[in-house]
Scaffold this motif. Sequence first.
Motif, short mmCIF file in Angstrom:
data_model
loop_
_atom_site.label_atom_id
_atom_site.label_comp_id
_atom_site.label_asym_id
_atom_site.label_seq_id
_atom_site.Cartn_x
_atom_site.Cartn_y
_atom_site.Cartn_z
N MET A 1 48.99 2.13 42.71
CA MET A 1 49.77 3.03 41.86
C MET A 1 50.50 2.21 40.80
N ARG A 2 50.39 2.63 39.56
CA ARG A 2 51.04 1.90 38.47
C ARG A 2 52.56 2.06 38.55
N SER A 3 53.26 1.06 37.95
CA SER A 3 54.72 1.08 38.01
C SER A 3 55.29 2.33 37.35
N ARG A 4 54.63 2.80 36.28
CA ARG A 4 55.12 4.00 35.60
C ARG A 4 54.99 5.21 36.52
N ASP A 5 53.88 5.28 37.26
CA ASP A 5 53.70 6.40 38.20
C ASP A 5 54.72 6.34 39.32
N LYS A 6 55.03 5.12 39.79
CA LYS A 6 56.04 4.98 40.83
C LYS A 6 57.41 5.45 40.35
N GLU A 7 57.74 5.12 39.11
CA GLU A 7 59.03 5.55 38.56
C GLU A 7 59.07 7.06 38.44
N LEU A 8 57.96 7.65 37.98
CA LEU A 8 57.89 9.11 37.86
C LEU A 8 57.98 9.77 39.22
N LEU A 9 57.31 9.18 40.21
CA LEU A 9 57.36 9.73 41.57
C LEU A 9 58.78 9.73 42.11
N PHE A 10 59.54 8.69 41.80
CA PHE A 10 60.94 8.64 42.25
C PHE A 10 61.72 9.85 41.76
N TRP A 11 61.61 10.16 40.45
CA TRP A 11 62.38 11.27 39.91
C TRP A 11 61.83 12.61 40.37
N VAL A 12 60.53 12.70 40.57
CA VAL A 12 59.95 13.94 41.09
C VAL A 12 60.49 14.24 42.49
N GLU A 13 60.57 13.19 43.32
CA GLU A 13 61.07 13.40 44.68
C GLU A 13 62.58 13.60 44.71
N VAL A 14 63.30 12.99 43.77
CA VAL A 14 64.75 13.20 43.73
C VAL A 14 65.08 14.66 43.45
N PHE A 15 64.38 15.25 42.47
CA PHE A 15 64.70 16.62 42.06
C PHE A 15 63.73 17.66 42.63
N GLY A 16 62.83 17.23 43.49
CA GLY A 16 61.87 18.17 44.08
C GLY A 16 62.52 19.08 45.10
N VAL A 17 61.91 20.22 45.30
CA VAL A 17 62.42 21.21 46.26
C VAL A 17 61.52 21.27 47.49
N GLN A 18 60.21 21.25 47.28
CA GLN A 18 59.29 21.35 48.40
C GLN A 18 59.39 20.11 49.29
N GLY A 19 59.54 20.34 50.58
CA GLY A 19 59.70 19.25 51.53
C GLY A 19 61.13 18.80 51.72
N SER A 20 62.05 19.37 50.94
CA SER A 20 63.46 18.99 51.04
C SER A 20 64.19 19.94 51.98
N ALA A 21 65.19 19.40 52.67
CA ALA A 21 66.00 20.22 53.57
C ALA A 21 67.15 20.90 52.87
N VAL A 22 67.41 20.53 51.61
CA VAL A 22 68.57 21.07 50.90
C VAL A 22 68.53 22.60 50.77
N PRO A 23 67.41 23.21 50.37
CA PRO A 23 67.42 24.68 50.28
C PRO A 23 67.72 25.36 51.61
#
Length: 321
Positions: A1-23
């Motif tokens: 996985m490229r470094s840019r994709d890893k950075e994007l994945l970080f922000w996707v998971e930070v603000f993602g809803v699916q799979g999160s217990a917050v909701p």
Amino acid sequence: MRSRDKELLFWVEVFGVQGSAVPLILLRVLIFGAFAALVTLIDDAAHGMSLHVGVGPHEVAGAALGLLLVLRTNAGYDRWWEGRKLWGGIVNQTRNLGIQALAYGPEDREWREQVIRWTAALPHAIRLGLRDQRASTSVTALLGREAADHLFASHHMSNAVCLRIGGLLRRAREEMGMDGFAFTRAEEQRAVLIDHMGACERIRSSPLPVAYRIEIRRFILFFLVTLPFALVGEIHWLTPLVTMLVAAPILALDKIGTELQFPFTATSLNALPLDQLCLKIETDLLAMLDAGDPLPPAAPDRRGGSVAEGSRQALGRATAT
């Protein structure tokens, strides 16, 4: 996985809803925040009298609570991971059983198709049993309407499928000339599949003790209810916000620990992808049935031996020198 994709994945998971217990815990967090706001309002209105208590006991209690939550989360993760390993075994054993049936079983086309289709139906039956379901379009497509309806009406669907596979193997041994050793090996694979099925049923039917969960949640309630009294004298109107910030990870860990106990439930948080695993097994087995013998025989080399034999001879000469 490229470094840019890893950075994007970080922000996707930070603000993602699916799979999160917050909701799932947001309402509880808001309730504790509202209670903290009420405590702050009363403290502000009570001139000359403060509701503030020392924060020291909460520091000790918070460390103990965190340890309990981590231990329970680890226990839940162990159950989730064991379930994943068992289903990995189901994937492997169904392939083994299918390969043995096709490679060493009789050449009768009807028998081969039946044993492959019933083997592919077994993971579906295990999945349905773990989820207390009694219908599946995938099973109907594999077995046909009549056979699928009989299966759905059986007392234990997985046992019924295993019994059917056993009958097919016995027929191949007694009537179609299947080798005795191949028959024994195929039966061993079927027995391992039954072991995996029983282990999955054990995980489903024996979650962590209810008393353990009750006491931890009582501890959480007591900690978060008394927390505003420890904060109100220090940060005053920021008490509701800080209370919610503390409550969110505590309640999230509590929810995750509970959800991980049920890895086979479709509605559970981060449930195992049983539908995809069953589809993968079905696709692989049917592909083997349609492919027959997909590989040509080894090509002979110029000296009349096979390519593999020539390679071994060359390796032997290189070793000798």
